[in-house]
Design an enzyme around this catalytic site. Structure first.
Site, PDB file in Angstrom:
ATOM      1  N   LYS A  53      18.383  27.820  77.021  1.00 22.57           N
ATOM      2  CA  LYS A  53      17.232  27.457  77.586  1.00 22.57           C
ATOM      3  C   LYS A  53      16.658  25.951  76.803  1.00 22.57           C
ATOM      4  O   LYS A  53      16.547  25.253  77.652  1.00 22.57           O
ATOM      5  CB  LYS A  53      16.336  28.418  77.183  1.00 22.57           C
ATOM      6  CG  LYS A  53      16.383  29.382  78.565  1.00 22.57           C
ATOM      7  CD  LYS A  53      15.437  30.661  78.420  1.00 22.57           C
ATOM      8  CE  LYS A  53      16.029  31.805  79.262  1.00 22.57           C
ATOM      9  NZ  LYS A  53      15.444  33.065  79.484  1.00 22.57           N
ATOM     10  N   GLN A  97      10.880  35.716  75.684  1.00 20.58           N
ATOM     11  CA  GLN A  97      12.143  36.509  75.863  1.00 20.58           C
ATOM     12  C   GLN A  97      12.014  38.124  75.798  1.00 20.58           C
ATOM     13  O   GLN A  97      11.687  38.463  74.827  1.00 20.58           O
ATOM     14  CB  GLN A  97      13.100  35.738  74.974  1.00 20.58           C
ATOM     15  CG  GLN A  97      14.809  36.300  75.481  1.00 20.58           C
ATOM     16  CD  GLN A  97      15.033  35.509  76.641  1.00 20.58           C
ATOM     17  OE1 GLN A  97      14.661  34.580  76.939  1.00 20.58           O
ATOM     18  NE2 GLN A  97      15.994  36.321  77.381  1.00 20.58           N
ATOM     19  N   ASP A 120       8.297  32.476  84.268  1.00 19.36           N
ATOM     20  CA  ASP A 120       9.112  33.489  84.600  1.00 19.36           C
ATOM     21  C   ASP A 120       8.802  34.215  85.617  1.00 19.36           C
ATOM     22  O   ASP A 120       9.707  35.046  86.303  1.00 19.36           O
ATOM     23  CB  ASP A 120       9.083  34.446  83.260  1.00 19.36           C
ATOM     24  CG  ASP A 120      10.285  34.555  82.371  1.00 19.36           C
ATOM     25  OD1 ASP A 120      11.273  34.049  82.995  1.00 19.36           O
ATOM     26  OD2 ASP A 120      10.083  34.830  81.139  1.00 19.36           O
TER      27      ASP A 120
HETATM   28  N1  L34 Z   1      11.576  36.573  79.822  1.00 18.17           N
HETATM   29  N2  L34 Z   1      13.650  37.399  79.325  1.00 18.17           N
HETATM   30  C1  L34 Z   1      12.733  36.702  80.001  1.00 18.17           C
HETATM   31  N3  L34 Z   1      13.226  35.981  81.047  1.00 18.17           N
HETATM   32  C2  L34 Z   1      14.491  35.809  81.669  1.00 18.17           C
HETATM   33  O1  L34 Z   1      14.850  35.007  82.552  1.00 18.17           O
HETATM   34  C3  L34 Z   1      15.407  36.569  81.016  1.00 18.17           C
HETATM   35  N4  L34 Z   1      16.544  36.701  81.043  1.00 18.17           N
HETATM   36  C4  L34 Z   1      17.485  38.124  80.937  1.00 18.17           C
HETATM   37  C5  L34 Z   1      16.981  38.534  79.488  1.00 18.17           C
HETATM   38  N5  L34 Z   1      15.614  38.480  79.388  1.00 18.17           N
HETATM   39  C6  L34 Z   1      14.914  37.358  79.747  1.00 18.17           C
HETATM   40  C7  L34 Z   1      17.570  35.703  80.936  1.00 18.17           C
HETATM   41  O2  L34 Z   1      17.277  34.664  80.523  1.00 18.17           O
HETATM   42  C8  L34 Z   1      18.928  37.544  81.204  1.00 18.17           C
HETATM   43  N6  L34 Z   1      18.891  36.190  81.049  1.00 18.17           N
HETATM   44  C9  L34 Z   1      20.033  35.388  80.801  1.00 18.17           C
HETATM   45  C10 L34 Z   1      20.040  34.076  80.636  1.00 18.17           C
HETATM   46  C11 L34 Z   1      21.233  33.246  80.614  1.00 18.17           C
HETATM   47  C12 L34 Z   1      22.382  33.832  80.494  1.00 18.17           C
HETATM   48  C13 L34 Z   1      22.350  35.365  80.968  1.00 18.17           C
HETATM   49  C14 L34 Z   1      21.327  35.993  81.033  1.00 18.17           C
HETATM   50  C15 L34 Z   1      23.539  33.047  80.395  1.00 18.17           C
HETATM   51  O3  L34 Z   1      23.672  32.064  80.593  1.00 18.17           O
HETATM   52  N7  L34 Z   1      24.692  33.960  80.569  1.00 18.17           N
HETATM   53  C16 L34 Z   1      26.143  33.146  80.425  1.00 18.17           C
HETATM   54  C17 L34 Z   1      27.017  33.724  79.324  1.00 18.17           C
HETATM   55  C18 L34 Z   1      26.126  33.544  78.002  1.00 18.17           C
HETATM   56  C19 L34 Z   1      27.064  34.118  76.778  1.00 18.17           C
HETATM   57  O4  L34 Z   1      27.822  33.607  76.444  1.00 18.17           O
HETATM   58  O5  L34 Z   1      26.565  35.145  76.420  1.00 18.17           O
HETATM   59  C20 L34 Z   1      26.940  33.186  81.683  1.00 18.17           C
HETATM   60  O6  L34 Z   1      27.791  32.302  82.108  1.00 18.17           O
HETATM   61  O7  L34 Z   1      26.722  34.389  82.628  1.00 18.17           O
END
Ligand code: L34
Length: 296
Positions: A53, A97, A120
């Site tokens: 982020k 988060q 959010d």
């Molecule tokens: N307050 N909490 C709040 N807002 C959110 O919008 C989230 N979320 C979820 C968990 N808690 C939160 C996220 O940001 C899930 N989440 C999230 C954000 C980014 C990614 C996955 C979940 C992401 O970038 N995933 C990558 C892989 C990351 C890695 O290597 O671990 C992908 O390509 O899927």
């Protein structure tokens, strides 16, 4: 059928180019959007997401700060921090988060955020607006899913969307968004969960299947029909001794066999995850426009 892979990473890239153009225009008239991210504790996945982020903010010229509190932080401490950022006009968006440590009430914390800074979309005021179809900050993962469907040519209109999972972050809001009478929505929506009787019987009826249940490879090939469009929201780290790190990311969908039946499918990683982050940027920019009465 062998599925087209819907790259969230690529779609996110395109949207970020559009957003960058916005922030550049805003900056030339003296407006810099600002986002503060509050991270409590040491959860490894949360660390990764929060870092991403911050990087996205950097890329788009959004001012960002990450506040890290220990897992032992008290609810009061977090509430006071939110009060401080609610009153700080340099920040258009505040994100706490999730998950939070168990001594802290998620509900109390989310309700403390000024709804106008709730990028959010988790505050009950914004949830309520979403449900009635009023303009609001949409939660980032569901907003990203909708955007991904539309931009990949898989309009939900008139389709049977089956959502597996009923969380406040994904399942409930995506069902609400896609059932709206609105562009990019107009779907017939069914929500399944852990207590659903004959879940495979229902998922097999899906034209569009959204898996957000948090169980690795939960959706098997015999649970989908030929030609389904699959959106995999799961991000599960499982052991895999064949990799350097000893772990590997998998979704809530048994990707390889399901891919053989689907018309289109999102990968993990590189599917919904990058869209979530991009929608957060979009909401932060939108909040800055409101706060600065920026008309562009
Ligand atoms: N307050 N909490 C709040 N807002 C959110 O919008 C989230 N979320 C979820 C968990 N808690 C939160 C996220 O940001 C899930 N989440 C999230 C954000 C980014 C990614 C996955 C979940 C992401 O970038 N995933 C990558 C892989 C990351 C890695 O290597 O671990 C992908 O390509 O899927």
């Amino acid at each position: 059928m062998v599925a087209e892979i819907i790259s969230g990473k690529e779609v996110a890239k395109t949207i970020r180019i559009e957003l960058k153009a916005e922030t550049s225009k805003m900056k030339s008239s003296g407006v810099t959007p600002g986002l503060v991210v509050i991270l409590v504790g040491e959860d490894a996945a949360s660390q990764v997401y929060v870092r991403k982020k911050g990087e996205a903010c950097e890329e788009l010229g959004i001012h960002s700060e990450t506040v890290r509190l220990p897992a032992t932080a008290t609810e009061d401490e977090i509430l006071r921090l939110i009060d401080k950022y609610n009153a700080d006009s340099r920040f258009d968006g505040i994100l706490v988060q999730l998950p939070l440590p168990k001594q802290v009430s998620e509900e109390k914390v989310l309700m403390r955020i000024d709804p106008g800074k709730d990028v959010d979309g988790f505050h009950p005021v914004n949830v309520g607006k979403m449900v009635v179809g009023a303009e609001s900050y949409l939660p980032c993962t569901p907003a990203g899913i909708q955007e991904l469907l539309v931009r990949s040519g898989n309009e939900p209109k008139g389709k049977h969307v089956v959502v597996v999972g009923r969380s406040n972050i994904v399942g409930k809001p995506i069902a609400n968004i896609l059932v709206q009478k609105a562009p990019g929505a107009d779907a017939t929506v069914t929500v399944c969960h852990s207590r659903t009787a004959d879940l495979p019987g229902i998922t097999r009826q899906a034209d569009i299947l959204i898996a957000a249940i948090g169980v690795p490879k939960f959706v098997k090939a015999d649970m989908v029909k030929d030609g389904v469009v699959v959106i995999d929201v799961g991000v599960n780290r499982i052991d895999d001794p064949s990799t350097k790190s000893g772990t590997r990311l998998v979704g809530d969908v048994d990707f390889e066999p399901v891919k053989e039946k689907a018309k289109a499918i999102t990968p993990v990683p590189g599917g919904v995850g990058p869209m979530t982050i991009t929608m957060l940027m979009k909401n932060t920019i939108a909040a800055a426009k409101v706060h600065h009465a920026w008309k562009g």
